[in-house]
Every structure is written in structure tokens, then in C-alpha cells.
Scaffold this active site. Structure first.
Site, PDB file in Angstrom:
ATOM      1  N   LYS A  63       0.806  -1.223   0.000  1.00  0.00           N
ATOM      2  CA  LYS A  63       0.000   0.000   0.000  1.00  0.00           C
ATOM      3  C   LYS A  63       0.838   1.270   0.000  1.00  0.00           C
ATOM      4  CE  LYS A  63      -4.173  -1.857   0.098  1.00  0.00           C
ATOM      5  NZ  LYS A  63      -5.047  -1.754  -1.098  1.00  0.00           N
ATOM      6  N   GLU A  80      -9.768   5.721   2.976  1.00  0.00           N
ATOM      7  CA  GLU A  80     -10.588   4.653   3.540  1.00  0.00           C
ATOM      8  C   GLU A  80      -9.660   3.496   3.844  1.00  0.00           C
ATOM      9  OE1 GLU A  80     -10.014   4.877   0.378  1.00  0.00           O
ATOM     10  OE2 GLU A  80      -9.440   2.807  -0.042  1.00  0.00           O
ATOM     11  N   SER A 108       1.564  -9.771  -0.770  1.00  0.00           N
ATOM     12  CA  SER A 108       1.224  -8.346  -0.723  1.00  0.00           C
ATOM     13  C   SER A 108       1.414  -7.704   0.641  1.00  0.00           C
ATOM     14  CB  SER A 108      -0.208  -8.154  -1.208  1.00  0.00           C
ATOM     15  OG  SER A 108      -1.086  -8.977  -0.474  1.00  0.00           O
TER      16      SER A 108
END
Lengths: 264, 389
Positions: free
Chosen positions: B86, B108, B372
Site C-alpha cells: 500500500k 478509507e 502483498s
């Protein structure tokens, strides 16, 4: 008379400083009660009714209308039920349905609009369908004589405004503030400018909404040149707070109508 | 034709309130300028390297490979600063926001990984940060709430609907509608109105570009399969993007099967292939009822607990270029535990979906899985006693 003509007629014959356009949430608190609320609005002086279709993810709405929609859905409101509300109210005044894009496009724009037209409703507002995404719904509305009413915000650029004004039908819905629906203490600082810009972009009537909650706000909107004032959250709150929602909403609409009366 | 894609076949678009249209146009213009600007690229690449720790390793998972009987390589995004991919997107967007003169950032978050990445970047760049998070997720991803607050962000709990990622995203969009003039919305996945799906993909593409070069270096050939989990789908699209032209490479997106895709309790709109719908500003695969009400998704993994998916994934599915499959909660939890014991790596529950699918395959020659994120945040959820048993 087509829906578009019926809306024009309502704006032309309000007998007030501006057309009074109450919003109510279809199916809130129940389907039957929302019909009663709509009828109370008509009796109290509504010129056009804006009827909300409850939706799971209403991005343009503040907490009060969002919660009312959630409650309406939990109480069993669905498309057929809300369109019955439209059918009943359309016998008295033009009804404009406010419905989010996914619900319009789920059955297909043509099928949805055809079904709406059969209720006798006059128009459709889709708050998350900006001009670039609107062609399919616009074509369907035009084919059925319904007005696809566009929104204009304080952030709308001059180029977009010109294009929106040109393709609008029924009226142009100006948003008084940068924000979602909801009551505010005062109108947004640029509301008069938004109205003036919208009026310069179109021959159609221009209505002002989002944040109008008192007779004083309504008068200010009319004095700024708005041809119509839309009051939503204040009325939805009244419906939610009272044991007699129709009576409570009717009383507020009556005060707003008095506020918009032309001095004699 | 737009310089930045607005549509991916019939998917994508800009289904948002008129109030946001100018901001979306400004964002697109700013992005087009920034990505051509060497000073923006240098600053981003420098921070990804020195602050973020890129390039992340491509690691051959020894015991997994032994067990599977074929080499399995892991692209170690879990080793990125803040513990997931991210950061790649949050850094790129925050630098973009600063160029646009916006000092307030909203985001969010579901699992909290995007929220933590955004809060981190806001601390780095001295920006105000507000993160919307469903109250179900603040409960099951408690460590990430604490991290965000420690980093100076304000976490706003969202109590509507299922109290997860969908509602958090809706709340963030409402904040943006209200504060659009001062605020940039750092959306965390390849969802939302154009130009977001294209911007987030381009910022995540670094995963795939690095992985492709790394596998060619160590193996001298491309992988047979590239596998990644898909909630909104940002780590997947970032990985796939570098392999799209390599037609022999199979691209596999693994969605949340929840309690099973034959039940309503899942988060696998691409796999089940329901009707096209609109969610959070774009048209894509969406879980919805007959009338167009958006349904609540379910997944044990907060980051995959979302009823939509990025529009480019829907296009890749339709074209057959990528294939989408689903893995259940229980399968993902089993893979989570197996990974920890076999490799000494605790993956995020999201990532565990991609690993579960990979471990279940008996065929294949060379797999590349995007790891991830790391799973420390998930310990409480995975280790909690099951009340039924």
C-alpha cells in the site's frame, strides 16, 4: 401533457415567490406513511414533489437522509413500493424521482424509465450521473417525455455549466453548498452566485437545494433569483421525530409556503 | 481519447456527484504533469527506495517449492515499509496532493494497511490525515488503528451498514464531496471514479516491473503463472500490469470465497460473474440484488471484504487475459498457518488467499505470487477461539 410540460406548468403557476419543492424519502418511515407525508405536502402548498428512492450507498446524502433510506429499506421499501408512492402523488402534483445510478441502470435505463413514466411521474434526478455518463438515461427520458434534471454545484466549471444547461430538461437543480444533503445554519456563501450562473446557462427554471431548512432560507433563495426551492433533510427529520409524520411535515411545509408568499 | 484511461471496455467511468467533477479533472491534469516530471519521479523513487525499502526481494520459497514440486517465488511486498504494497500508492498520491496544494488527506481502509501507509506518508510530509474505517474492522484490525493514531492520523469509525470497507469508502467519498477544495482523497485500491483506477495501477506497477526483471535474472524465463489476491485489486493489477503483454504468462486473481461462493457470504464478484453494476464511482463487477441495491460482502480478511472490484479486472476477466478464482475463509486461514510454519513468513490474511490457491495446484512449472503484506495485524483474528467448537 408530458412530464416535462407538467413541470414547466408547475413553475409557471406557483403563485409564490418560488416553487416549493419538498423532498420525501419513499418508504420512510413506511410506504403508507410516506404517501400520507406526500399528500400533506401537497395540501400545505407543495408545487412539485421530489421523491427519494432509498439506496444502500447514497454518496450525495448526509446522515439524516442516509439513515432514513436505510430505515426505509429495512421496513421493506422496494422499487415497486416507492413507484406506488409516485403514482399516488402524481395524481396531484408533478413528481420527480431522485434515484442513484445503479438502481436506474440495473434493469437497464430504458426499462427503468418506462416503468417510472407509467406511474405518471414527471422527471428523474440521478445524483451520481454527471453529464458524461448520462446519454443513455437522457435518451430514455426524452423518449418518454420525462425530464432528466441535472445538478449544478458551486464547483461546476463554466464549460460544464454551459453543456449542462443546454441538455437540461424540466429544471436545473443547483446545489447551494460544496457538500452532501443536510441542514445548515445559513445558506452557503456562494449560493446566490450559483443560482445566477445557472440562470445564465439555461432558459429553464433554476431550483436551489441542499441546506435549505427555514422560511428565511427559502425567501433568500427566491430573492437571489431561484425559481424553486428544494427542502429535504428538514422534512425528513420532522418525519422521523414525530408520532404523526404527515402532520409534522405538513406543518413545516406550510411555514415554508407562507415564507414564500407574495406580499399583497 | 483521454490521456489517462477513463474506461476499460464497458467498465470504469465517473459516476459521482457533480461537486467532484472539477476535482477529478484537476487530479487527472496534475497526474499527467507529475508522471512526466523528472523531479516528481525522482522524489517518489528516492522515497520508495530509502524510506520504503524498495526494491523488495523476489524470494524462492524453499519448503513451499519442495512441497509443491515446482519453484514458487514470492514477491516480498510484506518487506515494504509499513508491511504491505500500500505504501507504493500512498506515497505517490500524497506527493501528488502536495503538488496540487492540498494539505488535508483522507483515506478509507479495510484491513488498515492502506490507512497505515497513508498515515505514515502524512507524517513524513507533514499533512493532516483522516482515515475512515468500519467499526467491524476497527475491532478485528485493532493493531492498525493504534498504529494510525500513533502516526498522528485521526481514525473515524464508520458504523453504517456492514461496518466494513464499503461503508468506509462511502464515508470517505462524502467527506471529499464536502471538503473537496482543501482535501485530496487517497483512494487505496484500483477502484473509484476515473482517473483513480489508472493512477493507482500506475503507482503499483513497480511491483510487477521489479518482479519481472527479478525472475528473468534468477530463472532466465518468465513465470508460468502470476498469482495475487483481489479485493479492489491493487496489488494484483500492479503485478499483472508488467506481464500483460507476455501472453504465455497466466494471470490469476484470487478473490475472497468467504463461506463459499454458492452462499451469499463471500467477496468474489469477479469469480461469480454477476451483473455489471456501479459502486463508488465506477462500473464493474458488483455484488448487488435484482433492484440494484449493493449487497454486503463477507470475508475473514478485512481487505478483501468488498462487494466490488477494480474495473480493469472486469475487463481482463471478460477478455480472458486474467482468470479469477475464489478461496474460502477456512482455506485462507489454513494457508496462513502453513506459510508461517513452512517458510517463517506470516502473511496477511488477504495474501493467504493467493497462497492457498497456489498450494492447492498440483500442476505447473514456475509460479510467482505477490506476497502483498505481512500478517501481524491478523493474529488476533486467526488465533481467536471459535465459539462453535
Amino acid at each position: 401533457m408530458t412530464g416535462v410540460e407538467r413541470i414547466a406548468d408547475a413553475f409557471a403557476n406557483t403563485g409564490k415567490q418560488a416553487a416549493l419543492m419538498p423532498y420525501l424519502m419513499g418508504g420512510y418511515p413506511t410506504l403508507a406513511a410516506s404517501i400520507g407525508i406526500g399528500q400533506a405536502c401537497v395540501t400545505a402548498g407543495a408545487d412539485i414533489i421530489e421523491l427519494g428512492m432509498p439506496y444502500s450507498d447514497p454518496l450525495a446524502d448526509g446522515p439524516v437522509i442516509h439513515a432514513a433510506g436505510t430505515e426505509a429499506l429495512a421496513a421493506g421499501a422496494n422499487v415497486a413500493g416507492v413507484l406506488e408512492v409516485a403514482r399516488t402523488l402524481a395524481q396531484s402534483v408533478p413528481v420527480v424521482l431522485m434515484c442513484y445510478a445503479n438502481m436506474v441502470l440495473a434493469p437497464g435505463a430504458e426499462a427503468f424509465v418506462e416503468r417510472l413514466a407509467k406511474t405518471g411521474a414527471s422527471g428523474l434526478i440521478v445524483p451520481d450521473l454527471p453529464l458524461g455518463e448520462a446519454p443513455e438515461v437522457l435518451a430514455a427520458c426524452t423518449a418518454h417525455g420525462l425530464a432528466l434534471v441535472p445538478l449544478v454545484a458551486p464547483t461546476t466549471t463554466p464549460e460544464r455549466l454551459a453543456a449542462i444547461g443546454k441538455s437540461a430538461k424540466g429544471f436545473v437543480y443547483t446545489v447551494s453548498v460544496v457538500g452532501t444533503t443536510g441542514e445548515r445554519n445559513a445558506l452557503g456563501e456562494h449560493f446566490a452566485q450559483v443560482v445566477a450562473r445557472a440562470k445564465a446557462s439555461t432558459e429553464l427554471p433554476v431550483a436551489l437545494g441542499f441546506g435549505i431548512s427555514t422560511p428565511e432560507h427559502a425567501r433568500q433563495a427566491a430573492q437571489a433569483g431561484a425559481d424553486g426551492v428544494i427542502v429535504g433533510t428538514r422534512l425528513v427529520r420532522a418525519a422521523g421525530e414525530s408520532e404523526d409524520p404527515a402532520g409534522a411535515v405538513g406543518a413545516v411545509v406550510g411555514e415554508l409556503a407562507t415564507g414564500l408568499a407574495i406580499a399583497r | 481519447m483521454n490521456v489517462v484511461e477513463h474506461r476499460f471496455g464497458p467498465y470504469g467511468g465517473q459516476f459521482v456527484p457533480e461537486t467532484l467533477m472539477r476535482a477529478l479533472a484537476e487530479l487527472e491534469q496534475a497526474w499527467v504533469k507529475a508522471r512526466e516530471d523528472p523531479s516528481y519521479r525522482e522524489e517518489l523513487e528516492g522515497l520508495l527506495r530509502d524510506f520504503g525499502g524498495r526494491p523488495t526481494p523476489l524470494y524462492k520459497a524453499r519448503r513451499l517449492s519442495e512441497k509443491a514440486g515446482r519453484p514458487i517465488y514470492l514477491k516480498r511486498e510484506d518487506l515494504n515499509h509499513t508491511g504491505s504494497h500500500k505504501l507504493n500508492n500512498a506515497l505517490g498520491q500524497a506527493l501528488l496532493a502536495r503538488r496540487m496544494g492540498k494539505r488535508r488527506i483522507i483515506a478509507e481502509t479495510g484491513a488498515g494497511q492502506h490507512g497505515v501507509a497513508t498515515a505514515t506518508v502524512c507524517a513524513l510530509l507533514d499533512m493532516e490525515c483522516v482515515v475512515y474505517m468500519g467499526t467491524e474492522d476497527t475491532r478485528r484490525q485493532r493493531p492498525n488503528v493504534q498504529r494510525m493514531e500513533l502516526l498522528g492520523a485521526s481514525v473515524k469509525p464508520v458504523d453504517a451498514g456492514a461496518k466494513t470497507l464499503k461503508e468506509a469508502t462511502s464515508a470517505a467519498i462524502r467527506d471529499w464531496v464536502t471538503n473537496v477544495e482543501s482535501t485530496h482523497y487517497v483512494i487505496g485500491s484500483v477502484v473509484g471514479p476515473a482517473p483513480y483506477p489508472a493512477i493507482v495501477r500506475d503507482l503499483q506497477r513497480v511491483i510487477g516491473d521489479e518482479a519481472r526483471a527479478q525472475i528473468l535474472e534468477v530463472q532466465g524465463r518468465l513465470p508460468e503463472r502470476v498469482i495475487a489476491c483481489v479485493g479492489g485489486g491493487s496489488n494484483a493489477i500492479g503485478t499483472f500490469a508488467a506481464f500483460l503483454e507476455d501472453e504465455q504468462v497466466q494471470l490469476i486473481g484470487v478473490e475472497a470465497g468467504g463461506e463459499g461462493i454458492d452462499t451469499p457470504r463471500h467477496g468474489a464478484p469477479l469469480t461469480v460473474g454477476g451483473r455489471v453494476g456501479i459502486l463508488h464511482g465506477s462500473r464493474s463487477a458488483v455484488m448487488q440484488d435484482e433492484e440494484g441495491q449493493i449487497l454486503q460482502a463477507h470475508s475473514v480478511s478485512a481487505g478483501l471484504d468488498y462487494p466490488g472490484a477494480g474495473p480493469q479486472h472486469a475487463q481482463l476477466r471478460d477478455s480472458g487475459r486474467a482468470r479469477y478464482v475464489a478461496v474460502t475463509d477456512l482455506e485462507a486461514i489454513a494457508a496462513f498457518k502453513e506459510m508461517a510454519r513452512l517458510e517463517g513468513i506470516i502473511p496477511a490474511l488477504e495474501t493467504a488467499h493467493a497462497l492457498a490457491w497456489t498450494l492447492a495446484q498440483v500442476d505447473g512449472g514456475l509460479d510467482l505470487v505477490c506476497l502483498s503484506g505481512r500478517g501481524d495485524k491478523d493474529l488476533a483474528e486467526v488465533l481467536k477461539p471459535t465459539p462453535d467448537k
